[in-house]
Write an enzyme that holds these catalytic residues in place. Structure first.
Site, PDB file in Angstrom:
ATOM      1  CB  SER A  46      95.723  51.560  51.212  1.00 28.41           C
ATOM      2  OG  SER A  46      95.078  52.793  50.950  1.00 28.41           O
ATOM      3  CE1 TYR A 100      97.903  53.986  55.740  1.00 31.38           C
ATOM      4  CE2 TYR A 100      97.225  54.544  53.512  1.00 31.38           C
ATOM      5  CZ  TYR A 100      97.009  53.858  54.692  1.00 31.38           C
ATOM      6  OH  TYR A 100      95.905  53.053  54.822  1.00 31.38           O
TER       7      TYR A 100
HETATM    8  P1  NAD Z   1      92.524  50.962  63.079  1.00 32.95           P
HETATM    9  O1  NAD Z   1      93.287  52.104  63.669  1.00 32.95           O
HETATM   10  O2  NAD Z   1      91.080  50.792  63.416  1.00 32.95           O
HETATM   11  O3  NAD Z   1      93.250  49.583  63.408  1.00 32.95           O
HETATM   12  C1  NAD Z   1      94.644  49.443  63.367  1.00 32.95           C
HETATM   13  C2  NAD Z   1      95.040  48.196  64.120  1.00 32.95           C
HETATM   14  O4  NAD Z   1      96.470  48.068  64.064  1.00 32.95           O
HETATM   15  C3  NAD Z   1      94.666  48.255  65.606  1.00 32.95           C
HETATM   16  O5  NAD Z   1      94.292  46.966  66.047  1.00 32.95           O
HETATM   17  C4  NAD Z   1      95.993  48.666  66.272  1.00 32.95           C
HETATM   18  O6  NAD Z   1      96.099  48.277  67.629  1.00 32.95           O
HETATM   19  C5  NAD Z   1      96.972  47.913  65.380  1.00 32.95           C
HETATM   20  N1  NAD Z   1      98.323  48.436  65.478  1.00 32.95           N
HETATM   21  C6  NAD Z   1      98.772  49.689  65.231  1.00 32.95           C
HETATM   22  N2  NAD Z   1     100.093  49.749  65.479  1.00 32.95           N
HETATM   23  C7  NAD Z   1     100.480  48.517  65.881  1.00 32.95           C
HETATM   24  C8  NAD Z   1     101.722  47.942  66.271  1.00 32.95           C
HETATM   25  N3  NAD Z   1     102.846  48.659  66.311  1.00 32.95           N
HETATM   26  N4  NAD Z   1     101.731  46.646  66.618  1.00 32.95           N
HETATM   27  C9  NAD Z   1     100.601  45.897  66.614  1.00 32.95           C
HETATM   28  N5  NAD Z   1      99.408  46.375  66.243  1.00 32.95           N
HETATM   29  C10 NAD Z   1      99.353  47.671  65.890  1.00 32.95           C
HETATM   30  O7  NAD Z   1      92.724  51.127  61.515  1.00 32.95           O
HETATM   31  P2  NAD Z   1      92.094  50.384  60.251  1.00 32.95           P
HETATM   32  O8  NAD Z   1      91.508  51.430  59.395  1.00 32.95           O
HETATM   33  O9  NAD Z   1      91.298  49.211  60.642  1.00 32.95           O
HETATM   34  O10 NAD Z   1      93.437  49.926  59.526  1.00 32.95           O
HETATM   35  C11 NAD Z   1      93.790  48.564  59.302  1.00 32.95           C
HETATM   36  C12 NAD Z   1      94.607  48.481  58.024  1.00 32.95           C
HETATM   37  O11 NAD Z   1      93.783  48.861  56.924  1.00 32.95           O
HETATM   38  C13 NAD Z   1      95.822  49.392  57.996  1.00 32.95           C
HETATM   39  O12 NAD Z   1      96.901  48.719  57.390  1.00 32.95           O
HETATM   40  C14 NAD Z   1      95.363  50.530  57.117  1.00 32.95           C
HETATM   41  O13 NAD Z   1      96.428  51.174  56.471  1.00 32.95           O
HETATM   42  C15 NAD Z   1      94.475  49.798  56.137  1.00 32.95           C
HETATM   43  N6  NAD Z   1      93.525  50.646  55.406  1.00 32.95           N
HETATM   44  C16 NAD Z   1      92.584  51.389  56.067  1.00 32.95           C
HETATM   45  C17 NAD Z   1      91.707  52.176  55.330  1.00 32.95           C
HETATM   46  C18 NAD Z   1      90.646  53.009  55.981  1.00 32.95           C
HETATM   47  O14 NAD Z   1      90.016  53.809  55.264  1.00 32.95           O
HETATM   48  N7  NAD Z   1      90.388  52.872  57.267  1.00 32.95           N
HETATM   49  C19 NAD Z   1      91.794  52.202  53.935  1.00 32.95           C
HETATM   50  C20 NAD Z   1      92.765  51.436  53.305  1.00 32.95           C
HETATM   51  C21 NAD Z   1      93.617  50.660  54.050  1.00 32.95           C
END
Ligand code: NAD
Length: 262
Positions: free
Chosen positions: A144, A157
């Site tokens: 991130s 985080y």
């Molecule tokens: P999201 O909530 O849409 O997806 C998260 C995914 O992780 C889902 O498929 C969920 O089922 C899975 N998950 C959560 N806990 C779990 C567990 N214990 N075991 C297995 N699977 C699990 O969120 P996202 O925004 O797509 O996030 C994905 C990644 O991107 C994360 O690591 C997040 O920190 C990172 N990220 C997101 C953003 C943003 O702005 N959305 C920015 C930077 C980084």
């Protein structure tokens, strides 16, 4: 022929958001995919079937809980067995909790460190020997922009994401001459369910329409006022798996609408 035909990929947390888009982008390039993540069983099966139908690749699903090391090892074993190999590992699963340190629930700290950081270690440890045997591998850690800078109320985080940038560098160094690269992608704001919760909470706290809160959230950090899209991150993941990126390793790549340029 698609660029990743015959490659086999594990994408953790690929039932939603960024992980789902990366799995889709890799499948569109011909890769076989092991999906992982939580959600409604029928929706996950529909996703699995639709990827398999559209891209004529092998698409599996494993529901391992990324907070549990034994289940993570099981995911890697199952992926190797069902797909025949592991060439690409995308450590993406993640959760968020927003609170100041003095109010931060200890169980949320433990869960965020386990899922957003330790899971990547356990998956990498299990997958690396398979990649070493095949003399080829791509490990992509979804960090991130919070892997590079901090914000208030995100202690767990930010700590986990800075940690995964460090893990990326060590993995890159240890695998440097084995045909394996490891890079981190550092997105700014992406409008997935993880961020939607923060937008809704902000709208409620400030008594504003959700769309106003969304615009303000992005504008506070990013120079570009558009959210980063999941498709853009899928395209970067495909590039990192290509021959063009064969000597790119140990990097932490911001895709952040100018957030880190400020
Ligand atoms: P999201 O909530 O849409 O997806 C998260 C995914 O992780 C889902 O498929 C969920 O089922 C899975 N998950 C959560 N806990 C779990 C567990 N214990 N075991 C297995 N699977 C699990 O969120 P996202 O925004 O797509 O996030 C994905 C990644 O991107 C994360 O690591 C997040 O920190 C990172 N990220 C997101 C953003 C943003 O702005 N959305 C920015 C930077 C980084």
């Amino acid at each position: 022929m698609a660029s990743l035909t015959g490659k086999c990929a594990v994408v953790t947390g690929s039932t939603s958001g960024i992980g789902k888009a990366i799995a889709t982008a890799l499948a569109a390039e011909g890769a076989n995919i092991m999906l992982n993540g939580f959600g409604d069983a029928a929706e996950i099966e529909a996703l699995r079937r639709s990827l398999a139908r559209r891209h004529s690749a092998k698409i599996g699903y494993n529901g391992a809980d990324m907070a549990k090391p034994a289940e993570i090892r099981g995911l890697i074993q199952a992926a190797e067995k069902e797909l025949g190999a592991i060439d690409i590992l995308v450590n993406n699963a993640g959760i968020q909790h927003v609170a100041s340190i003095v109010d931060f629930p200890e169980d949320r700290w433990d869960a965020i460190i386990a899922i957003n950081l330790s899971a990547a270690f356990h998956a990498t440890k299990a997958a690396l020997p398979i990649m070493i045997r095949r003399k080829w591998g791509r490990i992509i850690n979804i960090a991130s922009l919070h892997g590079l800078v901090a914000s208030v109320q995100k202690a767990a985080y930010v700590a986990a994401k800075h940690g995964i940038v460090g893990l990326t560098k060590v993995t890159a160094l240890e695998a440097a001459n084995l045909g394996i690269t490891c890079n981190a992608i550092c997105p700014g704001w992406v409008r997935t369910p993880l961020v939607e919760k923060q937008i809704v909470a902000r709208a409620k706290a400030e008594d504003k329409p959700v769309e106003t809160a969304a615009k303000e959230l992005v504008g506070e950090k990013q120079e570009m006022l558009d959210f980063v899209t999941v498709e853009q991150l899928g395209a970067l993941a495909v590039f990192l798996c290509s021959d063009g990126a064969a000597t790119m390793t140990g990097t932490a790549l911001p895709v952040d609408g100018g957030w880190s340029a400020r």
